[in-house]
Design a protein around this motif. Structure first.
Motif, PDB file in Angstrom:
ATOM      1  N   ASP A  91       0.863  -1.174   0.000  1.00 45.89           N
ATOM      2  CA  ASP A  91       0.000   0.000   0.000  1.00 45.89           C
ATOM      3  C   ASP A  91       0.902   1.227   0.000  1.00 45.89           C
ATOM      4  O   ASP A  91       1.816   1.345   0.824  1.00 45.89           O
ATOM      5  CB  ASP A  91      -0.912   0.021   1.229  1.00 45.89           C
ATOM      6  N   VAL A  92       0.651   2.143  -0.930  1.00 47.66           N
ATOM      7  CA  VAL A  92       1.483   3.328  -1.107  1.00 47.66           C
ATOM      8  C   VAL A  92       0.663   4.550  -0.737  1.00 47.66           C
ATOM      9  O   VAL A  92      -0.443   4.750  -1.245  1.00 47.66           O
ATOM     10  CB  VAL A  92       1.988   3.417  -2.564  1.00 47.66           C
ATOM     11  N   LEU A  93       1.224   5.374   0.147  1.00 40.94           N
ATOM     12  CA  LEU A  93       0.561   6.593   0.592  1.00 40.94           C
ATOM     13  C   LEU A  93       1.409   7.791   0.206  1.00 40.94           C
ATOM     14  O   LEU A  93       2.621   7.792   0.443  1.00 40.94           O
ATOM     15  CB  LEU A  93       0.406   6.604   2.115  1.00 40.94           C
ATOM     16  N   PHE A  94       0.762   8.789  -0.395  1.00 39.90           N
ATOM     17  CA  PHE A  94       1.470  10.039  -0.644  1.00 39.90           C
ATOM     18  C   PHE A  94       0.631  11.215  -0.200  1.00 39.90           C
ATOM     19  O   PHE A  94      -0.591  11.174  -0.251  1.00 39.90           O
ATOM     20  CB  PHE A  94       1.920  10.181  -2.103  1.00 39.90           C
ATOM     21  N   ASN A  95       1.308  12.226   0.306  1.00 39.61           N
ATOM     22  CA  ASN A  95       0.677  13.464   0.719  1.00 39.61           C
ATOM     23  C   ASN A  95       0.413  14.254  -0.551  1.00 39.61           C
ATOM     24  O   ASN A  95       1.339  14.734  -1.196  1.00 39.61           O
ATOM     25  CB  ASN A  95       1.613  14.216   1.671  1.00 39.61           C
ATOM     26  N   GLY A  96      -0.843  14.334  -0.937  1.00 38.77           N
ATOM     27  CA  GLY A  96      -1.199  14.949  -2.203  1.00 38.77           C
ATOM     28  C   GLY A  96      -1.796  16.329  -2.051  1.00 38.77           C
ATOM     29  O   GLY A  96      -1.826  16.906  -0.976  1.00 38.77           O
ATOM     30  N   SER A  97      -2.262  16.829  -3.155  1.00 39.85           N
ATOM     31  CA  SER A  97      -2.913  18.128  -3.208  1.00 39.85           C
ATOM     32  C   SER A  97      -4.346  17.918  -3.683  1.00 39.85           C
ATOM     33  O   SER A  97      -4.574  17.211  -4.675  1.00 39.85           O
ATOM     34  CB  SER A  97      -2.171  19.034  -4.192  1.00 39.85           C
ATOM     35  N   ARG A  98      -5.272  18.549  -3.012  1.00 37.75           N
ATOM     36  CA  ARG A  98      -6.668  18.423  -3.440  1.00 37.75           C
ATOM     37  C   ARG A  98      -6.832  18.897  -4.878  1.00 37.75           C
ATOM     38  O   ARG A  98      -7.615  18.339  -5.629  1.00 37.75           O
ATOM     39  CB  ARG A  98      -7.571  19.225  -2.500  1.00 37.75           C
ATOM     40  N   GLY A  99      -6.041  19.884  -5.274  1.00 36.88           N
ATOM     41  CA  GLY A  99      -6.141  20.434  -6.622  1.00 36.88           C
ATOM     42  C   GLY A  99      -5.605  19.520  -7.709  1.00 36.88           C
ATOM     43  O   GLY A  99      -5.915  19.709  -8.881  1.00 36.88           O
ATOM     44  N   SER A 100      -4.801  18.533  -7.346  1.00 36.86           N
ATOM     45  CA  SER A 100      -4.228  17.628  -8.359  1.00 36.86           C
ATOM     46  C   SER A 100      -4.885  16.253  -8.357  1.00 36.86           C
ATOM     47  O   SER A 100      -4.414  15.340  -9.032  1.00 36.86           O
ATOM     48  CB  SER A 100      -2.714  17.480  -8.147  1.00 36.86           C
ATOM     49  N   LEU A 101      -5.974  16.109  -7.630  1.00 35.43           N
ATOM     50  CA  LEU A 101      -6.613  14.792  -7.539  1.00 35.43           C
ATOM     51  C   LEU A 101      -7.158  14.298  -8.875  1.00 35.43           C
ATOM     52  O   LEU A 101      -7.126  13.103  -9.153  1.00 35.43           O
ATOM     53  CB  LEU A 101      -7.721  14.791  -6.489  1.00 35.43           C
TER      54      LEU A 101
END
Length: 180
Positions: A91-101
């Motif tokens: 399982d891979v988790l990354f801290n993303g951006s709501r704008g790039s979803l």
């Protein structure tokens, strides 16, 4: 079997990085992606690789990022090296951006979004405790906290207003496969 990909999003101060780190500590099969950001590492915050703007652009041109975006005057990149962990079934988790979803959803079929959030008073207290933003900057971050998440990938919400253990349990539950 390929691993699952989770984009962890939410306002500053919600506790995204804390919850991700604690989940990885409790579940050794989790791979945390370390973002590359075009800001000095000395500015603190989350664990990240700080690079110059020029180095970021060079890496991007060489295909080093599977996903990248700009926010708050900086460039953010998710390293392509995460592909290995996915192929290993982790399982891979990354801290993303709501704008790039929207873009992330196109890149990662089966992407799941975990939206970590907290009440405005909790966010304000956490941001103030960090001690590296002015009141004006904190107010701007709080104003952005209500940003809507675009439609697309499944979204699981984790409220982080209680104890760390309560929030970690909710976060770990959000990582479980949905029952059919």
């Amino acid at each position: 079997m390929a691993g699952r990909v989770f984009a962890v999003v939410g306002p500053s101060g919600a506790g995204k990085d804390t919850l991700m780190a604690e989940a990885a500590r409790r579940r050794k099969d989790i791979h945390l992606v370390r973002r590359v950001i075009s800001r000095p590492w000395s500015l603190g915050g989350e664990p990240f690789e700080g690079v110059s703007d020029a180095e970021f652009l060079e890496r991007k041109a060489n295909g080093a990022f599977v996903l990248d975006w700009q926010a708050h005057g900086y460039r953010y990149g998710i390293p392509r090296s995460m592909d290995r962990a996915i192929s290993e079934g982790r399982d891979v988790l990354f801290n993303g951006s709501r704008g790039s979803l929207g873009e992330a959803w196109e890149i990662f079929p089966g992407l799941t979004v975990i939206h970590v959030t907290a009440s405005v008073p909790t966010l304000a207290a956490r941001l103030a405790n960090r001690g590296y933003e002015s009141r004006t900057e904190i107010a701007q971050r709080l104003a952005r906290a209500a940003y809507a998440i675009p439609y697309g990938p499944p979204i699981r919400v984790v409220e982080n207003n209680e104890t760390l253990d309560t929030a970690v349990q909710a976060f770990l539950s959000a990582l479980k496969p949905e029952s059919v």
